[in-house]
Each structure stands twice: as C-alpha cells, then as structure tokens.
Enzyme design. Structure first.
Site, PDB file in Angstrom:
ATOM      1  N   HIS A 133     -45.146 -44.131 -38.373  1.00 41.12           N
ATOM      2  CA  HIS A 133     -46.123 -43.174 -38.907  1.00 41.12           C
ATOM      3  C   HIS A 133     -45.704 -41.768 -38.527  1.00 41.12           C
ATOM      4  CE1 HIS A 133     -49.980 -41.290 -39.857  1.00 41.12           C
ATOM      5  NE2 HIS A 133     -50.160 -42.328 -40.650  1.00 41.12           N
ATOM      6  N   GLU A 149     -51.003 -50.217 -42.950  1.00 38.41           N
ATOM      7  CA  GLU A 149     -50.655 -51.021 -44.116  1.00 38.41           C
ATOM      8  C   GLU A 149     -50.341 -52.472 -43.782  1.00 38.41           C
ATOM      9  OE1 GLU A 149     -51.777 -49.612 -46.340  1.00 38.41           O
ATOM     10  OE2 GLU A 149     -50.639 -48.005 -47.271  1.00 38.41           O
TER      11      GLU A 149
HETATM   12  N1  ACO Z   1     -38.570 -49.261 -40.024  1.00 37.48           N
HETATM   13  C1  ACO Z   1     -37.359 -48.913 -39.528  1.00 37.48           C
HETATM   14  N2  ACO Z   1     -37.066 -47.671 -39.127  1.00 37.48           N
HETATM   15  C2  ACO Z   1     -38.043 -46.749 -39.216  1.00 37.48           C
HETATM   16  C3  ACO Z   1     -39.302 -47.047 -39.707  1.00 37.48           C
HETATM   17  C4  ACO Z   1     -39.559 -48.364 -40.117  1.00 37.48           C
HETATM   18  N3  ACO Z   1     -40.750 -48.730 -40.599  1.00 37.48           N
HETATM   19  N4  ACO Z   1     -40.057 -45.938 -39.690  1.00 37.48           N
HETATM   20  C5  ACO Z   1     -39.282 -44.963 -39.208  1.00 37.48           C
HETATM   21  N5  ACO Z   1     -38.062 -45.439 -38.918  1.00 37.48           N
HETATM   22  C6  ACO Z   1     -36.935 -44.739 -38.360  1.00 37.48           C
HETATM   23  C7  ACO Z   1     -36.261 -43.854 -39.397  1.00 37.48           C
HETATM   24  O1  ACO Z   1     -35.239 -44.535 -40.081  1.00 37.48           O
HETATM   25  C8  ACO Z   1     -35.738 -42.732 -38.552  1.00 37.48           C
HETATM   26  O2  ACO Z   1     -34.543 -43.160 -37.919  1.00 37.48           O
HETATM   27  P1  ACO Z   1     -33.318 -42.141 -37.729  1.00 37.48           P
HETATM   28  O3  ACO Z   1     -33.865 -41.034 -36.882  1.00 37.48           O
HETATM   29  O4  ACO Z   1     -32.295 -42.963 -37.042  1.00 37.48           O
HETATM   30  O5  ACO Z   1     -32.962 -41.696 -39.100  1.00 37.48           O
HETATM   31  C9  ACO Z   1     -36.781 -42.599 -37.448  1.00 37.48           C
HETATM   32  O6  ACO Z   1     -37.443 -43.841 -37.371  1.00 37.48           O
HETATM   33  C10 ACO Z   1     -37.814 -41.535 -37.749  1.00 37.48           C
HETATM   34  O7  ACO Z   1     -38.269 -41.706 -39.067  1.00 37.48           O
HETATM   35  P2  ACO Z   1     -38.814 -40.534 -39.963  1.00 37.48           P
HETATM   36  O8  ACO Z   1     -38.257 -40.692 -41.332  1.00 37.48           O
HETATM   37  O9  ACO Z   1     -38.643 -39.203 -39.305  1.00 37.48           O
HETATM   38  O10 ACO Z   1     -40.334 -40.836 -39.949  1.00 37.48           O
HETATM   39  P3  ACO Z   1     -41.375 -40.174 -40.909  1.00 37.48           P
HETATM   40  O11 ACO Z   1     -42.405 -39.560 -40.056  1.00 37.48           O
HETATM   41  O12 ACO Z   1     -40.768 -39.285 -41.923  1.00 37.48           O
HETATM   42  O13 ACO Z   1     -41.876 -41.448 -41.699  1.00 37.48           O
HETATM   43  C11 ACO Z   1     -43.014 -43.294 -42.483  1.00 37.48           C
HETATM   44  C12 ACO Z   1     -43.085 -42.088 -41.540  1.00 37.48           C
HETATM   45  C13 ACO Z   1     -42.656 -42.826 -43.888  1.00 37.48           C
HETATM   46  C14 ACO Z   1     -44.384 -43.945 -42.517  1.00 37.48           C
HETATM   47  C15 ACO Z   1     -41.951 -44.288 -41.929  1.00 37.48           C
HETATM   48  O14 ACO Z   1     -42.293 -44.724 -40.642  1.00 37.48           O
HETATM   49  C16 ACO Z   1     -41.734 -45.473 -42.862  1.00 37.48           C
HETATM   50  O15 ACO Z   1     -40.960 -45.366 -43.814  1.00 37.48           O
HETATM   51  N6  ACO Z   1     -42.438 -46.630 -42.623  1.00 37.48           N
HETATM   52  C17 ACO Z   1     -42.312 -47.782 -43.487  1.00 37.48           C
HETATM   53  C18 ACO Z   1     -43.191 -47.624 -44.722  1.00 37.48           C
HETATM   54  C19 ACO Z   1     -44.663 -47.712 -44.407  1.00 37.48           C
HETATM   55  O16 ACO Z   1     -45.096 -48.541 -43.609  1.00 37.48           O
HETATM   56  N7  ACO Z   1     -45.455 -46.834 -45.081  1.00 37.48           N
HETATM   57  C20 ACO Z   1     -46.894 -46.762 -44.864  1.00 37.48           C
HETATM   58  C21 ACO Z   1     -47.243 -45.629 -43.959  1.00 37.48           C
HETATM   59  S1  ACO Z   1     -48.971 -45.553 -43.606  1.00 37.48           S
HETATM   60  C22 ACO Z   1     -49.669 -44.697 -44.897  1.00 37.48           C
HETATM   61  O17 ACO Z   1     -49.088 -43.835 -45.461  1.00 37.48           O
HETATM   62  C23 ACO Z   1     -51.035 -45.023 -45.351  1.00 37.48           C
END
Ligand code: ACO
Length: 356
Positions: free
Chosen positions: A246, A301
């Site tokens: 998140h 989610e």
């Molecule tokens: N699985 C694996 N790796 C992850 C995940 C995940 N679910 N979430 C974040 N990371 C990793 C990223 O790859 C990144 O790694 P890196 O630094 O080596 O590139 C690091 O963690 C940081 O990620 P960001 O992209 O900076 O996180 P951001 O704050 O932009 O993204 C998000 C948040 C989009 C929710 C992300 O965690 C994600 O894609 N989760 C999976 C999809 C999901 O569950 N979406 C629902 C969110 S809840 C809602 O919106 C109601």
C-alpha cells in the site's frame, strides 16, 4: 519554474479534508472522526449520512439515508433502458462505464450514487439473459442490491456482510480514484462526470481492480503445498502479489481486519479461507525477505476478494461493488473540493529536446 518532483505524487499534500484520515504507521482509519471499526458496525447508510453531512438537505440519519437512496434507485431504474441495450454482452466494467455515462448531468448526489447498484444488478442479469428486477426503495443498498441481482431476498447474514463491506470501503483519503474525482470536480464539471472519471481510475489492478486477480491467484495456487513455490516463482518473475502492499500503510490495512471479521461472521468455514490464510502468511514472509526496505503488508483487497466470493458475487463484479460504496466518498470529496479547493493544475518538468 517549480523544482520539486515526486513520482506518483508520494508525500505531496494536494487537498485538505474533513472526510477521512489514514494513520499509515499505526494502521488506523478515521471517517469524519469515527474509527473504521465503529463505522463498519453501523452500516453503509449510516456511513453515507456521516460523509454527506452538509451535502444533502436536513440532518439525515441511517433511516433517512435508506429512504433517500431507495427513491434514487427507483429514479435510476427508469434510466436503465437508455444504456442497457448497448452494454449487453460487454465486460462488466465496460458496461458500467456506459451506465455511468448515461447518468444525467443534473442528477442529485443520491441519484448518482444509486445508479451503481441498479446498473450493476441489471447488467449482471442481462449477461445471464435475465430481465432487470425493479428496486425496492424500503431496503438498504446492500439488501436491495443482492435482491435485484438474484431476484429474491438474500439471507440476513449475507446482507449484514455486504453492508459491513460497503461501510468499510466508503472513503480512504486521497487514493487514486478520489484524486481523479477531485481533479474533475475542481474544473466544476458535473457530479456524474466526476463519478465516471473516478470509476475509471478505480478499475485498474493497482487500485480497486485487485480483488478479482486475488482469486485468480488463489485458483492458480490451488493447494497449500503449492503456496510457497508458486509465490516464489511469481516474485522471481518480478510480478506483484495482488492484495499486498500500500502507498500509505506500513502495517496491516485496518480494513483487511474488518473484512476478515465480517467474513468469519458470514461463514466461519468460508471455502477458500484456509488456503488464503496460508497464502497470506507465506506472502508476508517472502515480501519481508525480498523487500526488506519496504514494509509490505496485507491490503483491503485480499479479504475483499474472499468476502465478495463468499457472497457468490462474480469476480468480474468485484471492482464495481467496491465502486457502489466508494462513489459516496467521491461525491463527498467533489463537494469539498468545489467548496474549499482551487482548480487542480500541477506542473510538469520538461525533459525533452529544445531547439538549438
Ligand atoms: N508484490 C510484490 N512486490 C511489491 C508489491 C506486491 N504486492 N507491492 C509493492 N512491491 C514492491 C515494488 O515492486 C517495489 O519494489 P522495488 O523498490 O524493488 O521496485 C517496492 O515494493 C515499492 O513499491 P512501490 O511501487 O513504490 O509501491 P507503491 O506505493 O507505488 O504501490 C501498490 C502501492 C500499487 C498498492 C503496490 O503495493 C501493488 O502493486 N500492490 C499489488 C496490487 C494491489 O494489491 N492493489 C490494491 C491496493 S489497495 C487499493 O487501492 C484499494
């Protein structure tokens, strides 16, 4: 020329709000001052009444909101013939976009919000070759949605579970869809246009589109002994695990806990729960090991997927059921933006070529 640049606007404060407050370090959420856990117990209509204070005339309590939204569902059902013929046969999120586009610009907040349960039920039935079921304005949104969808009254425990879900996800700070809503509202476009834009932003898998893929993941894993190798392989390929991570929370999303509790009340033996819990345990351990610098925990989610699945809702509907609730938040933010905000118009930094 402005100098600062934050990818994804992380850490940028772009609005002031009285609507919700997220404490990402401690995993707490307040909706207009009320802790999420209390709101989930009070149900969707009470949550809408709280968020819409000052937006609709008079002081509405939960019962008043049932009446207001019930009447609005009747109005929305008169509109169905305008969009359903062209939405038939389309994927649900695409069909819903047509339904949203057909909401008249002059619609009231209640009419805009009530359009979604009516449209989603009608669209889902149309995909099964069934005619729409007329709304019953005396019922709550949760009860009437399940009734319009199934053509018969749902059980009380099912209605309670959906009602708790709708209350839980009603608003959540400046998430992507709410920001989209505020951008559109800041131009003084109509509420219908605002809700349409916000819905489109919600549908992506990095936001509200994640729960369908959560179930796909559980299906693909299939059994407990496959959990670890499957998750390892997905992470090795650079995939994101749906339902984890998140932008704001650095601990478990409190909504995940509220939804897990609602799921256990609905069905303590919910079919996929044991496998899901093993996936959650293993995913958290793997994410901690692989991304030590980033606290990644379970988001809303993951349990949304399990709860909506236990209600026998088709997974292609999940994001739209989310929207049935969040639309009330978008509307509240739209009013707040118009009342207190300015046109949202950030800057970009040009990094392309310049003529010599
Ligand atoms: N699985 C694996 N790796 C992850 C995940 C995940 N679910 N979430 C974040 N990371 C990793 C990223 O790859 C990144 O790694 P890196 O630094 O080596 O590139 C690091 O963690 C940081 O990620 P960001 O992209 O900076 O996180 P951001 O704050 O932009 O993204 C998000 C948040 C989009 C929710 C992300 O965690 C994600 O894609 N989760 C999976 C999809 C999901 O569950 N979406 C629902 C969110 S809840 C809602 O919106 C109601």
């Amino acid at each position: 020329m402005p100098e600062g640049f934050s990818g994804g606007l992380e850490g940028v404060v772009a609005a002031e709000t009285v609507l919700s407050d997220i404490d990402g370090e401690h995993g707490r959420l307040l909706i207009r001052g009320m802790p999420l856990e209390r709101l989930a117990e009070r149900g969707f209509e009470a949550a809408v009444a709280l968020l819409w204070e000052g937006i609709v005339a008079g002081e509405l309590d939960s019962g008043g909101m049932v009446v207001l939204l019930g009447k609005a569902r009747i109005a929305a059902s008169r509109n169905v013939g305008r969009w359903l013929p062209s939405a038939r046969g389309k994927a649900v999120p695409q069909g819903l976009r047509l339904a949203l586009a057909a909401i008249p610009d002059a619609s009231t907040p209640a009419e805009v919000a009530a359009a979604l349960p009516v449209a989603l039920a009608a669209l889902t039935r149309a995909r099964r070759g069934l005619e729409p079921v007329a709304p019953d304005p005396r019922l709550t949104t949760a009860a009437d949605f399940l009734r319009m969808l199934r053509g018969e009254q749902a059980e009380a425990r099912e209605i309670a579970a959906l009602d708790a879900y709708l209350a839980t996800v009603i608003d959540h700070g400046l998430n992507a869809s709410t920001f989209a809503a505020r951008v559109v509202a800041s131009t003084h476009a109509s509420l219908a246009a605002t809700a349409t834009a916000a819905y489109c932003a919600l549908t992506g898998p990095l936001h509200g589109g994640a729960p369908g893929p959560v179930l796909d993941m559980l299906d693909a894993i299939g059994s407990p002994e496959r959990v670890e190798p499957w998750l390892e392989q997905a992470l090795e390929k650079g995939e994101r695990l749906m339902g984890f991570g998140h932008r704001v929370y650095r601990v478990r999303d409190p909504r995940a806990e509220a939804l897990k509790a609602a799921l256990l009340r609905l069905d303590p033996k919910a079919g996929r729960l044991a496998l899901a819990q093993e996936v959650e345990r293993c995913a958290l351990a793997l994410l901690k090991r692989r991304k030590p610098g980033r606290a990644l925990d379970t988001n809303v989610e993951f349990y949304t997927a399990l709860l909506l699945d236990a209600l026998a809702l088709p997974r292609e509907n999940f994001v739209s059921v989310f929207a049935m609730s969040r639309i009330a938040g978008w509307i509240a933010h739209a009013f707040e933006q118009r009342r207190t905000g300015r046109l949202i118009r950030p800057a970009s930094r040009y990094i392309g070529p310049r003529a010599a």
